[in-house]
Design a protein around this motif. Structure first.
Motif, mmCIF file in Angstrom:
data_model
loop_
_atom_site.group_PDB
_atom_site.id
_atom_site.type_symbol
_atom_site.label_atom_id
_atom_site.label_comp_id
_atom_site.label_asym_id
_atom_site.label_seq_id
_atom_site.Cartn_x
_atom_site.Cartn_y
_atom_site.Cartn_z
ATOM 1 N N ARG A 107 39.098 38.542 35.893
ATOM 2 C CA ARG A 107 37.911 39.397 35.873
ATOM 3 C C ARG A 107 37.337 40.663 37.056
ATOM 4 N N PHE A 108 37.894 39.784 38.168
ATOM 5 C CA PHE A 108 37.620 41.091 39.775
ATOM 6 C C PHE A 108 38.637 41.582 39.605
ATOM 7 N N LEU A 109 39.646 41.172 39.551
ATOM 8 C CA LEU A 109 41.110 41.986 39.045
ATOM 9 C C LEU A 109 41.028 43.566 38.519
ATOM 10 N N TYR A 110 40.495 43.154 36.972
ATOM 11 C CA TYR A 110 40.581 44.171 36.095
ATOM 12 C C TYR A 110 39.130 45.455 37.220
ATOM 13 N N ILE A 111 38.128 44.939 37.154
ATOM 14 C CA ILE A 111 36.988 45.962 38.238
ATOM 15 C C ILE A 111 37.529 46.750 39.508
ATOM 16 N N LEU A 112 38.196 46.003 39.825
ATOM 17 C CA LEU A 112 38.807 46.356 41.331
ATOM 18 C C LEU A 112 39.765 48.361 41.561
ATOM 19 N N PRO A 113 40.139 48.298 40.197
ATOM 20 C CA PRO A 113 40.747 49.550 40.786
ATOM 21 C C PRO A 113 39.391 51.191 40.176
ATOM 22 N N TYR A 114 38.447 50.194 40.073
ATOM 23 C CA TYR A 114 37.080 51.604 39.510
ATOM 24 C C TYR A 114 36.713 51.711 41.298
ATOM 25 N N ALA A 115 36.784 50.793 41.592
ATOM 26 C CA ALA A 115 35.978 50.469 43.426
ATOM 27 C C ALA A 115 37.608 52.253 44.378
ATOM 28 N N ILE A 116 38.614 52.216 43.245
ATOM 29 C CA ILE A 116 39.374 53.234 43.660
ATOM 30 C C ILE A 116 39.080 54.783 43.991
ATOM 31 N N LYS A 167 42.421 54.331 36.234
ATOM 32 C CA LYS A 167 40.917 54.242 37.827
ATOM 33 C C LYS A 167 39.408 53.352 36.789
ATOM 34 N N GLY A 170 38.272 49.394 34.047
ATOM 35 C CA GLY A 170 37.449 48.763 34.877
ATOM 36 C C GLY A 170 36.125 49.369 34.737
#
Length: 296
Positions: A107-116, A167, A170
């Motif tokens: 769940r954390f890894l899937y959301i991470l790209p949105y922060a980039i 991008k 997430g």
């Protein structure tokens, strides 16, 4: 007993709201009025008095074949990017919602790209999927020119769509997972007891109950695909609108026309057309697609 604040002076609430009103006027209404003015005048690139030209800027825009190419590219990018992003987010949400071991980490890894940031993602994928040294280099060694975004516009368009979906997947994942968690557990448990597998339960129960969330994401992602900052950033840092205008989406062309070509009037006219196009698509979505959405 209900408690609420009562202002004794009429000017006090206005004073509290004044900073927000000033920001709205400064960053929303003033630029909008300026764009409307520039669209109907000929703005000198290096300053001076503007000349009123009426619809001449729009006539020049509609007579430009490269502009219509940007419209087609934007439609393909927005439609394909939206569908791909929502499908990826839905698959990820369905997988995490099953609460298998390690689902919290994913769940954390899937959301991470949105922060980039979009430009950073575009630069990274430019090297990851490079036809010379990236992952696709081994494929090109077997099938020459199978993948070459620097040469073929269709390949470059696929590349920016992949980056956009990576991008924003997430973002859709967050909403879809929240929607899945609101589906009554009793329904899926009853279907499982009747012998329905995970795919069957998703198709017959979970996805239909996600209709309001899917409709919301459809509107948001279509708008983001047309005018989003990430759309411009990805195209600018990855392909620069090329090759041969193959990835020149409308928002990129507007910025390029204004700040490189110094054609403020033409860019303003294109902006108004883009806003009108978004309004048409939003109207179609609410007029025809929302009828199939059930909120209860």
């Amino acid at each position: 007993m209900d408690k609420h604040s009562v202002f004794k002076s009429w000017w006090l609430p206005i004073l509290f709201a004044l900073p927000q009103i000033a920001l709205i006027l400064l960053f929303f209404y003033w630029p909008a009025v300026a764009v409307m003015q520039w669209a109907f005048t000929l703005e000198p690139p290096f300053g001076g008095a503007a000349e009123f030209v009426g619809w001449a800027n729009f006539q020049d825009v509609f007579a430009d074949p490269f502009y219509w190419n940007s419209v087609v590219v934007s439609l393909i990018f927005s439609l394909c990017g939206t569908v791909f992003t929502i499908v990826v987010g839905l698959v990820l949400a369905l997988a995490v919602e099953r609460q298998l071991p390690g689902s919290g980490l994913f769940r954390f890894l899937y959301i991470l790209p949105y922060a980039i940031a979009g430009p950073a993602a575009g630069m990274a994928f430019r090297f990851i999927l490079s036809p010379e040294r990236g992952l696709m280099a081994s494929v090109n060694a077997i099938f020459p020119d199978f993948w070459n975004p620097a040469k073929y516009g269709s390949h470059a368009l696929v590349l920016v769509i992949i980056i956009f979906a990576w991008k924003w997947a997430g973002y859709t994942f967050i909403f879809l997972l929240a929607g899945l968690q609101s589906v009554p557990r009793a329904l899926t448990e009853a279907a499982a007891m009747d012998g329905a597998g995970p795919i069957r339960r998703a198709v017959d129960i979970q996805i239909p109950m996600l209709a309001p969330t899917l409709f919301f994401l459809l509107v948001i992602m279509m708008t983001e695909g047309f005018v989003g900052a990430d759309t411009f950033g990805i195209v600018h840092n990855t392909t620069g609108g090329g090759p041969n205008h193959g990835t020149e989406v409308m928002v990129f062309r507007i910025v390029d026309e204004a700040f490189k070509g110094l054609n403020y009037s033409g860019a303003s006219a294109q902006s108004i057309v883009l806003i009108g196009l978004i309004m048409v698509f939003t109207f179609i979505q609410f007029r025809f697609i929302e009828k199939r959405v059930h909120y209860k």
